[in-house]
Design a protein around this motif. Structure first.
Motif, PDB file in Angstrom:
ATOM      1  N   PHE A   7       0.851  -1.186   0.000  1.00  0.00           N
ATOM      2  CA  PHE A   7       0.000   0.000   0.000  1.00  0.00           C
ATOM      3  C   PHE A   7       0.887   1.235   0.000  1.00  0.00           C
ATOM      4  CE2 PHE A   7       0.663   0.887   4.547  1.00  0.00           C
ATOM      5  CZ  PHE A   7       1.006  -0.366   5.049  1.00  0.00           C
ATOM      6  N   ALA A   8       0.260   2.398  -0.155  1.00  0.00           N
ATOM      7  CA  ALA A   8       1.008   3.668  -0.120  1.00  0.00           C
ATOM      8  C   ALA A   8       0.552   4.458   1.101  1.00  0.00           C
ATOM      9  CB  ALA A   8       0.747   4.470  -1.390  1.00  0.00           C
ATOM     10  N   THR A   9       1.483   5.118   1.775  1.00  0.00           N
ATOM     11  CA  THR A   9       1.140   5.838   2.993  1.00  0.00           C
ATOM     12  C   THR A   9       1.800   7.210   3.018  1.00  0.00           C
ATOM     13  OG1 THR A   9       1.172   5.715   5.423  1.00  0.00           O
ATOM     14  CG2 THR A   9       3.084   4.871   4.271  1.00  0.00           C
ATOM     15  N   GLY A  32     -14.755  -1.391   1.339  1.00  0.00           N
ATOM     16  CA  GLY A  32     -14.615   0.059   1.560  1.00  0.00           C
ATOM     17  C   GLY A  32     -13.809   0.708   0.450  1.00  0.00           C
ATOM     18  N   THR A  33     -12.768   0.016  -0.002  1.00  0.00           N
ATOM     19  CA  THR A  33     -11.948   0.525  -1.110  1.00  0.00           C
ATOM     20  C   THR A  33     -12.707   0.448  -2.428  1.00  0.00           C
ATOM     21  OG1 THR A  33      -9.924  -0.131   0.022  1.00  0.00           O
ATOM     22  CG2 THR A  33      -9.766   0.167  -2.355  1.00  0.00           C
ATOM     23  N   ALA A  34     -13.405  -0.665  -2.636  1.00  0.00           N
ATOM     24  CA  ALA A  34     -14.175  -0.815  -3.886  1.00  0.00           C
ATOM     25  C   ALA A  34     -15.190   0.326  -4.011  1.00  0.00           C
ATOM     26  CB  ALA A  34     -14.878  -2.176  -3.898  1.00  0.00           C
ATOM     27  N   ALA A  90     -15.138   3.265  -2.484  1.00  0.00           N
ATOM     28  CA  ALA A  90     -14.538   4.614  -2.487  1.00  0.00           C
ATOM     29  C   ALA A  90     -13.836   4.928  -3.796  1.00  0.00           C
ATOM     30  CB  ALA A  90     -13.531   4.734  -1.338  1.00  0.00           C
ATOM     31  N   ASP A  91     -13.125   3.917  -4.346  1.00  0.00           N
ATOM     32  CA  ASP A  91     -12.183   4.208  -5.439  1.00  0.00           C
ATOM     33  C   ASP A  91     -12.676   3.822  -6.818  1.00  0.00           C
ATOM     34  OD1 ASP A  91     -10.752   4.821  -3.221  1.00  0.00           O
ATOM     35  OD2 ASP A  91      -9.036   3.565  -3.669  1.00  0.00           O
ATOM     36  N   ASP A  92     -13.753   3.049  -6.907  1.00  0.00           N
ATOM     37  CA  ASP A  92     -14.163   2.512  -8.217  1.00  0.00           C
ATOM     38  C   ASP A  92     -12.911   2.028  -8.953  1.00  0.00           C
ATOM     39  OD1 ASP A  92     -15.620   3.769 -11.313  1.00  0.00           O
ATOM     40  OD2 ASP A  92     -15.661   1.768 -10.397  1.00  0.00           O
ATOM     41  N   HIS A 103     -16.993 -10.905  10.162  1.00  0.00           N
ATOM     42  CA  HIS A 103     -15.605 -11.038   9.731  1.00  0.00           C
ATOM     43  C   HIS A 103     -15.323 -12.452   9.261  1.00  0.00           C
ATOM     44  CE1 HIS A 103     -14.127  -7.137  10.365  1.00  0.00           C
ATOM     45  NE2 HIS A 103     -12.887  -7.473  10.593  1.00  0.00           N
ATOM     46  N   LEU A 104     -14.658 -12.555   8.122  1.00  0.00           N
ATOM     47  CA  LEU A 104     -14.174 -13.857   7.666  1.00  0.00           C
ATOM     48  C   LEU A 104     -12.742 -13.942   8.168  1.00  0.00           C
ATOM     49  CD1 LEU A 104     -15.424 -13.295   4.041  1.00  0.00           C
ATOM     50  CD2 LEU A 104     -16.436 -14.876   5.669  1.00  0.00           C
ATOM     51  N   ASP A 105     -12.317 -15.106   8.649  1.00  0.00           N
ATOM     52  CA  ASP A 105     -10.906 -15.137   9.059  1.00  0.00           C
ATOM     53  C   ASP A 105     -10.025 -15.453   7.856  1.00  0.00           C
ATOM     54  OD1 ASP A 105     -11.791 -18.166  10.409  1.00  0.00           O
ATOM     55  OD2 ASP A 105     -10.319 -18.003   8.827  1.00  0.00           O
ATOM     56  N   GLY A 157      -7.777   0.392   4.760  1.00  0.00           N
ATOM     57  CA  GLY A 157      -7.297   0.522   6.120  1.00  0.00           C
ATOM     58  C   GLY A 157      -7.627  -0.657   7.008  1.00  0.00           C
ATOM     59  N   SER A 158      -8.879  -1.081   6.994  1.00  0.00           N
ATOM     60  CA  SER A 158      -9.223  -2.151   7.952  1.00  0.00           C
ATOM     61  C   SER A 158      -8.656  -3.492   7.503  1.00  0.00           C
ATOM     62  CB  SER A 158     -10.728  -2.203   8.178  1.00  0.00           C
ATOM     63  OG  SER A 158     -11.364  -2.854   7.133  1.00  0.00           O
ATOM     64  N   ILE A 159      -8.580  -3.700   6.190  1.00  0.00           N
ATOM     65  CA  ILE A 159      -7.961  -4.939   5.674  1.00  0.00           C
ATOM     66  C   ILE A 159      -6.479  -4.955   6.066  1.00  0.00           C
ATOM     67  CG2 ILE A 159      -7.146  -5.974   3.511  1.00  0.00           C
ATOM     68  CD1 ILE A 159      -9.979  -6.775   3.846  1.00  0.00           C
TER      69      ILE A 159
HETATM   70  N1  LIG Z   1      -3.100   4.383  -0.101  1.00  0.00           N
HETATM   71  C1  LIG Z   1      -3.387   3.115  -0.374  1.00  0.00           C
HETATM   72  O1  LIG Z   1      -2.507   2.300  -0.689  1.00  0.00           O
HETATM   73  C2  LIG Z   1      -4.827   2.631  -0.283  1.00  0.00           C
HETATM   74  C3  LIG Z   1      -5.119   1.312  -0.624  1.00  0.00           C
HETATM   75  C4  LIG Z   1      -6.451   0.885  -0.548  1.00  0.00           C
HETATM   76  C5  LIG Z   1      -7.433   1.745  -0.090  1.00  0.00           C
HETATM   77  N2  LIG Z   1      -7.094   3.012   0.237  1.00  0.00           N
HETATM   78  C6  LIG Z   1      -8.119   3.930   0.794  1.00  0.00           C
HETATM   79  O2  LIG Z   1      -8.613   3.348   2.006  1.00  0.00           O
HETATM   80  C7  LIG Z   1      -9.982   3.710   2.193  1.00  0.00           C
HETATM   81  C8  LIG Z   1     -10.789   2.445   2.434  1.00  0.00           C
HETATM   82  O3  LIG Z   1     -10.337   1.824   3.632  1.00  0.00           O
HETATM   83  P1  LIG Z   1     -11.448   1.167   4.620  1.00  0.00           P
HETATM   84  O4  LIG Z   1     -10.756   0.714   5.852  1.00  0.00           O
HETATM   85  O5  LIG Z   1     -12.582   2.101   4.732  1.00  0.00           O
HETATM   86  O6  LIG Z   1     -12.033  -0.044   3.791  1.00  0.00           O
HETATM   87  P2  LIG Z   1     -11.482  -1.477   3.361  1.00  0.00           P
HETATM   88  O7  LIG Z   1     -11.155  -1.447   1.911  1.00  0.00           O
HETATM   89  O8  LIG Z   1     -10.435  -1.950   4.316  1.00  0.00           O
HETATM   90  O9  LIG Z   1     -12.820  -2.342   3.510  1.00  0.00           O
HETATM   91  C9  LIG Z   1     -13.397  -2.421   4.805  1.00  0.00           C
HETATM   92  C10 LIG Z   1     -14.484  -3.466   4.744  1.00  0.00           C
HETATM   93  O10 LIG Z   1     -13.913  -4.707   4.388  1.00  0.00           O
HETATM   94  C11 LIG Z   1     -14.545  -5.747   5.125  1.00  0.00           C
HETATM   95  N3  LIG Z   1     -13.521  -6.422   5.912  1.00  0.00           N
HETATM   96  C12 LIG Z   1     -12.340  -5.955   6.348  1.00  0.00           C
HETATM   97  N4  LIG Z   1     -11.663  -6.930   6.992  1.00  0.00           N
HETATM   98  C13 LIG Z   1     -12.437  -8.032   6.938  1.00  0.00           C
HETATM   99  C14 LIG Z   1     -12.315  -9.360   7.403  1.00  0.00           C
HETATM  100  N5  LIG Z   1     -11.220  -9.790   8.051  1.00  0.00           N
HETATM  101  N6  LIG Z   1     -13.338 -10.194   7.189  1.00  0.00           N
HETATM  102  C15 LIG Z   1     -14.436  -9.785   6.516  1.00  0.00           C
HETATM  103  N7  LIG Z   1     -14.609  -8.562   6.050  1.00  0.00           N
HETATM  104  C16 LIG Z   1     -13.618  -7.694   6.255  1.00  0.00           C
HETATM  105  C17 LIG Z   1     -15.594  -5.125   6.027  1.00  0.00           C
HETATM  106  O11 LIG Z   1     -16.835  -5.169   5.390  1.00  0.00           O
HETATM  107  C18 LIG Z   1     -15.117  -3.664   6.112  1.00  0.00           C
HETATM  108  O12 LIG Z   1     -16.204  -2.785   6.253  1.00  0.00           O
HETATM  109  C19 LIG Z   1     -10.425   4.446   0.939  1.00  0.00           C
HETATM  110  O13 LIG Z   1     -10.436   5.833   1.198  1.00  0.00           O
HETATM  111  C20 LIG Z   1      -9.333   4.105  -0.093  1.00  0.00           C
HETATM  112  O14 LIG Z   1      -9.127   5.154  -1.016  1.00  0.00           O
HETATM  113  C21 LIG Z   1      -5.817   3.492   0.159  1.00  0.00           C
END
Ligand SMILES: NC(=O)c1ccc[n+]([C@@H]2O[C@H](COP(=O)([O-])OP(=O)(O)OC[C@H]3O[C@@H](n4cnc5c(N)ncnc54)[C@H](O)[C@@H]3O)[C@@H](O)[C@H]2O)c1
Ligand SMILES: Nc1nc(=O)c(N)c(NC[C@H](O)[C@H](O)[C@H](O)COP(=O)(O)O)[nH]1
Length: 271
Positions: free
Chosen positions: A38-40, A80-82, A84-86, A177-179, A201-203
């Protein structure tokens, strides 16, 4: 969004080699390997705010990302990424399928983790526009929802994608959550043996937690020379504690390499 063709030279590729899955597609029956990338920003944010697509990588780092995509069977993101970012989630490296060669060579399979099947796909979704044009693959969506929306199922299957309904493994903070072991076993069954996880972020935070690090073969982080400031989507996993209950560092990388790339610096490491 322009679908530019990118190039990443042999000399630029060298520093990555030991952090990427082998080119040979031999499979030893083990679970698929994960490359977390990822990029930070300098303040450990990956987006200005949740749901805001934020360009952090410079041109050379972006080309690197597409080279890394060409080296994996699948690219995995969260819903969340799908949403947000299409995202296109294809490989636009010169010579990849649709970018200088026929067929879908070097085009990875997009995987979206979407437990409740909430992603609103349409004919205009970039990922499907590219699949229709032979410049990418339609996604497999892993969900805990036993009956995803009928129109989305039909739309996906029209372009070679599908929903994969999996048993719910647990509920964390009110979210299903799926493990990761379950996810990786399913991807192995689909014949996908190397997975590039791009976020969000959450992934990312989920994979950085001590109990999931064993699934991650390497981490490749692009650090951009900017601060996004308060309110960004922060990458910072849960802290760990040792047997005495003392708080310990959440994650420490080994075999670390720092590599300047354009105005960014790329950190590679393993757990
Ligand atoms: N800079 C980068 O490299 C980068 C990369 C990807 C996304 N992004 C940004 O990050 C933001 C999205 O991040 P986010 O945290 O909101 O969304 P995300 O893409 O991490 O998706 C979160 C969703 O994924 C599902 N999920 C996550 N972990 C899971 C698990 N273990 N089991 C089952 N489901 C799970 C849940 O439904 C959760 O709501 C956007 O703004 C995007 O632009 C940045
Ligand atoms: N490496 C990287 N640098 C960035 O500056 C950025 N914003 C992302 N974000 C990753 C996320 O997966 C994006 O949605 C895809 O990078 C979309 O890119 P594509 O449309 O697939 O080319 N990733």
């Amino acid at each position: 969004m322009p679908e530019e063709t990118l190039s990443f030279s042999d000399s630029e590729r060298e520093f990555l080699e030991k952090y990427l899955p082998p080119n040979s597609r031999q499979h030893d029956g083990k679970l698929p390997s994960i490359t977390l990338t990822f990029a930070t920003s300098l303040d450990s944010s990956i987006a200005l705010a949740p749901g805001v697509r934020t360009q952090l990588s410079g041109p050379r780092s972006k080309a690197m990302t597409h080279y890394i995509r060409s080296r994996h069977d699948a690219i995995l993101i969260g819903v969340g990424t799908a949403a947000a970012d299409d995202p296109a989630l294809n490989c636009r490296l010169e010579g990849a399928g649709g970018y200088g060669s026929d067929g879908l060579s070097q085009q990875p399979r997009p995987i979206v983790i979407d437990p409740s099947a909430r992603w609103a796909l349409s004919e205009q979704s970039r990922i499907l526009v590219l699949a229709k044009a032979g410049r990418g693959r339609a996604p497999y969506i892993l969900t805990s929802n036993p009956s995803p929306p009928k129109e989305s199922v039909e739309l996906l299957e029209r372009y070679g994608g599908k929903y994969i309904s999996m048993g719910l493994s647990k509920v964390v903070a009110g979210r299903s959550h799926l493990d990761w072991k379950t996810i990786l076993e399913q991807l192995k069954d689909e014949g996908l043996h190397s997975i590039m996880v791009e976020g969000g972020g959450s992934i990312i935070n989920s994979l950085l937690e001590p109990q999931n690090q064993n699934h991650v073969s390497s981490v490749i982080v692009t650090i951009a020379p900017l601060w996004l400031g308060q309110g960004g989507v922060v990458v910072s996993p849960e802290q760990g504690t040792d047997e005495t209950g003392t708080v310990i560092t959440a994650s420490t990388l080994k075999a670390v390499k720092w590599h300047p790339l354009g105005e960014d610096i790329v950190l590679c490491g393993t757990f």
